[in-house]
Structures are given as C-alpha cells and as structure tokens.
Design an enzyme around this catalytic site. Structure first.
Site, PDB file in Angstrom:
ATOM      1  N   ASP A 206       0.188  -7.683   1.510  1.00  0.00           N
ATOM      2  CA  ASP A 206       0.529  -6.262   1.621  1.00  0.00           C
ATOM      3  C   ASP A 206       2.034  -6.058   1.639  1.00  0.00           C
ATOM      4  OD1 ASP A 206       0.282  -3.559   1.738  1.00  0.00           O
ATOM      5  OD2 ASP A 206      -0.479  -3.452   3.780  1.00  0.00           O
TER       6      ASP A 206
ATOM      7  N   SER B  46       4.778   2.714   7.876  1.00  0.00           N
ATOM      8  CA  SER B  46       4.429   1.558   7.052  1.00  0.00           C
ATOM      9  C   SER B  46       5.603   1.140   6.182  1.00  0.00           C
ATOM     10  CB  SER B  46       3.230   1.872   6.156  1.00  0.00           C
ATOM     11  OG  SER B  46       2.060   1.992   6.910  1.00  0.00           O
TER      12      SER B  46
ATOM     13  N   HIS C  51       0.813  -1.217   0.000  1.00  0.00           N
ATOM     14  CA  HIS C  51       0.000   0.000   0.000  1.00  0.00           C
ATOM     15  C   HIS C  51       0.850   1.273   0.000  1.00  0.00           C
ATOM     16  CE1 HIS C  51       0.419  -0.230   4.518  1.00  0.00           C
ATOM     17  NE2 HIS C  51       0.511   1.073   4.361  1.00  0.00           N
TER      18      HIS C  51
END
Length: 464
Positions: free
Chosen positions: A134, A211, A104
């Site tokens: 992911d 992230s 993402h």
C-alpha cells in the site's frame, strides 16, 4: 525537624523551577518537531474520471438505422470524483521531487496536485505503486528549494515512545496530533491487499485524509506512513496503523530507479508451527515459519530447504511466524544470497538461498509433496469407525491427510483427503514429525503405505 522541612522546600522549589524551564515554549520538543516536519508533509488532491453506462438515447426510437433496426450504441457519461490524502517529500533528484504516500490515495487518479503548508502548489504524476505494501510514489518538478524529510529507523521503536502524526485529516492541512507507540509488528488484517507489510500501532489521532502522512518520533524523523484506522464509525478511536518507514525505503529506491517493485520468491507453502510438530520439539518456545511443501526447482528447492523445516531467521532477522517470513522474503532482492537459519529434526542448520523473481515457468511447477497431515489420534480413529463403518484398530499409528493441493505431486499421484499414511519408504511412522523426517531424507521416489476405505494400498510419489 525545621532543618528537614527546609530541605524539602528547597527540593520542591527546584522541581518547580525545572518544570517551569521545561514548559518554556522555546524548549518544547513538540513545537520543534512540528516546525521541522510540517514543511515536508503535503496534502494530495486527486481527480478520478470514470465512465458510466447510462443506457440508450431516448430519441433513438425515432431515428432508427437504415435497415429498420434500432440504434443500440451504448451511451456513456463521464463523472469526476475527488479525493484527498497526505504525502511526504522523501527524495530530490535535480528538479524532480518525490513524494511518498499510500497506494490507495492515488489509485486510478487521472490528476494529482500537491499543496505545501506555505501555500505553494504543484501538479504531480504517478511514478509507481507497490500495492502489496500500500505504497505509492508521485513526482513533481520545480527549481524551488523544497525541504526533504529525514527518515528514521523504524526497527528502533519501543512501546511507549512518543509518536506524532502529521497530515491533512478531512482536509485540515498540516494537522499535528500527539500519542505514543502502542504496539509494533502488527500483522495486516485478513483480506487486505497489502499483505507484505506489518504495522506500527499508535493512539495519535488519525482520520480520513491522514493516509500517506507522516508518523514521526521525538527527533522529527519519519518512522511510519499513516495508513488506516480500526473504527466502527470511521473516526479516530485511538487505533491508528502506520507502515514502518524501513518497509518503505527499498520501495522508494525501486520505484525511482525502475518504476516498479519486484518481489523475491522463495517457493514454499508455509504456515505457523503445527501443534503436532511443536510438541515434539526440544525447544517448546521455538518460533518460526513451518515449511509444509515446496515448489520443485524453486529457490527453496535448489537451496536445500525441505518439507518439515522450521525457518527461524532470515539474514539475522528473527522470524516469529509465517507472516514474518512472507514479509522478509518479499524484501529480499532477487539473485542475491540470503542466509536462512532453520531447525530440522531438532538440529540447527544454516542455508544460503538465492531468491528469484517468479516467472511464468515457476507458475507451472508442482508442490512437493503438497499435502497437510495431522496425527492419527485415538479420537480420530473412533470417529472414523463410527461414521464410516470402518474397522480401524485403535492402536493404528500414522498421520491422516486433511488437504491436498491442486498443483501438487500428491494430487497427481492420487493422494486423497482422509487417506491414512502409516509407512513411508518402508519405515512405520507414528506422527507428523516422523512423517516429515522421512520425507526430508527421501530420494527421487517416495513410497506411502495408505489405508483408504478399509483397504491397504501403496502409492509412489515421484520427487523429480
């Protein structure tokens, strides 16, 4: 008494000396972790271009087409949006350096650049993504000496272990936060695209921009990829989640060598062990994934799995529930034998099954039998009699169909939700356990005795 006091004083002095020694900066283990890991964690800046339809040009009214019609060519405007995240340098092959991050973070990015803590920056390109975990991999080229992260073993984690998060939260590059492992094996949240991984939970502060960054153990080894937080406000509240590095290792290899990730396919419809089944098990504490149905000619079918089986281990890995099985099978390489341990009719069995890649042919196969059933209880019989003007005897035994899969043999045969199955292959059944026992030993055709709308009918399901 004086002698005793002297001994206590000596012990206290010793403790104080030990604390002073441990607090010496050169012996601070967190300082060493930061020194070793910060150089392999990068900030990733992304640029994503999107075209937005803005409507007709207002001057088109004055400049019509030759036939008098208005110019209806749509007008577009291009916008750029910028994002940031973190990444970990995990591999070097010649001048190519590979950086692991979240899918993402790099999704739909047109431009990528990475920035090291020493000020060096490089343009990068996407190698590939594994959206079901992911995870994404990007690459940059340089002859510079680039340090590579040391990957740990995320299967060797315990609640209470130290956990250090390193990344670029909100753009604050090379930030280090400290916490512990709060839990392991957390499942993905319903609705998340990444359904082929579990998560490490930590209270080390993780925020937007973290992230793709590193979760590290006290030895400076990467144990996880920081991915998401649970928060009502969007900020850290001590509920951070990281993808275990062991889940990422095969992805790194596959993306470098193939540019994509191929998932092993078993071909079963599964769930957690139903209560109607668990109450008939000898081992009341048995954990595993329950096989409701399987696709014809699938690896599961060819390998000998049967509806009603409870899968407890795959290649020695304990299977606690259906999520565990989904993740384990997804990690299996296609075409290689995998050892499945299972319970069938309260007996332990082992099967060797060869997972395959799911292709267009497999998408057309049918589920066998393709129905979910529960025990027909006195309460269900009373409810049917009251609401549907039925006259079922309260002593009626069997199972009731609660759902029928569209792509199933049962659907093609005409089995309907609400059907009451009382007999399979000439044998009366009293519960779900007996139903699946009969199904698992059936031949190419299976006959059901069914009660539907106060009528008794017979259905024959072809298992070919």
């Amino acid at each position: 008494m004086i002698q005793s006091s002297k001994k206590i004083l000596i012990i206290l002095l010793g403790c104080i000396s030990a604390l002073a020694f441990a607090s010496n900066a050169s012996d601070n283990p967190f300082r060493k972790v930061a020194k070793d890991v910060i150089p392999v964690v990068v900030q990733i800046d992304t640029v994503t271009k999107t075209k937005v339809k803005t409507g007709q040009n207002p001057f088109d009214f004055f400049f019509k087409n030759q036939d008098g019609s208005e110019n209806e060519t749509p007008q577009y405007r291009e916008f750029e949006s910028r994002g940031l995240g973190s990444g970990i340098v995990v591999e070097s092959r010649g001048n190519k350096k590979y950086v692991l991050t979240n899918s993402h973070v790099i999704k739909d990015a047109n431009k990528l650049s990475i920035h090291f803590s020493n000020g060096r920056s490089y343009d990068a390109e996407i190698v590939g993504e594994d959206k079901r975990r992911d995870l994404g991999l990007i690459v940059f080229e340089t002859k510079d000496d680039i340090p590579i992260a040391k990957l740990g073993d995320s299967d060797d984690l315990y609640i209470g272990d130290w956990a250090i998060a390193i990344g670029s939260p909100l753009g604050y590059e090379s930030s280090v936060t400290l916490g512990i492992i709060s839990a392991v094996g957390r499942p993905s949240v319903t609705g998340m695209e990444a359904d082929f991984t579990d998560y490490i939970q930590t209270d080390a502060a993780i925020n937007q921009g973290n992230s793709g960054g590193a979760l590290v153990n006290i030895d400076g080894e990467i144990i996880g990829i920081n991915t998401w937080i649970a928060s009502g406000s969007g900020g850290n509240i001590g509920l951070g989640f990281s993808i275990p590095i062991n889940n990422a290792k095969p992805v790194i290899k596959a993306l470098i060598e193939k540019g994509s990730v191929e998932y092993g396919w078993l071909g079963v419809s599964m769930g957690n062990i139903p209560n109607d089944i668990s109450q008939d098990l000898r081992d009341k504490d048995l954990k595993g994934a329950f096989v409701h149905s399987l696709f014809k000619d699938s690896p599961a079918d060819k390998g000998g799995l049967k509806p009603g089986d409870i899968i407890t281990r795959v290649n020695g890995r304990v299977i606690k529930d259906s999520e565990d099985l989904l993740s384990s099978v997804g990690n299996l390489p296609a075409g290689e034998a995998a050892n499945f341990e299972l319970v069938r009719d309260n007996k332990n069995l082992q099967l060797k099954i060869f997972p395959e890649l799911r292709d267009t042919k497999s998408l057309k196969s049918l589920l066998w039998p393709g129905i979910n059933v529960v025990n027909l209880t006195k309460e269900i019989v009373d409810s049917i009699n009251e609401h549907y003007n039925s006259n079922l005897r309260t002593s009626t035994k069997g199972v009731i169909v609660i759902s029928v899969a569209n792509d199933s043999i049962a659907k093609l045969t005409g089995v309907l939700p609400g059907d009451i199955i009382t007999n399979v292959e000439g044998n009366n059944i009293k519960n779900v356990t007996e139903f699946f026992n009969e199904i698992s030993t059936a031949d190419s055709e299976v006959s059901f005795s069914v009660i539907r709308n106060n009528q008794k009918i017979k259905l024959i399901l072809s298992n070919e």
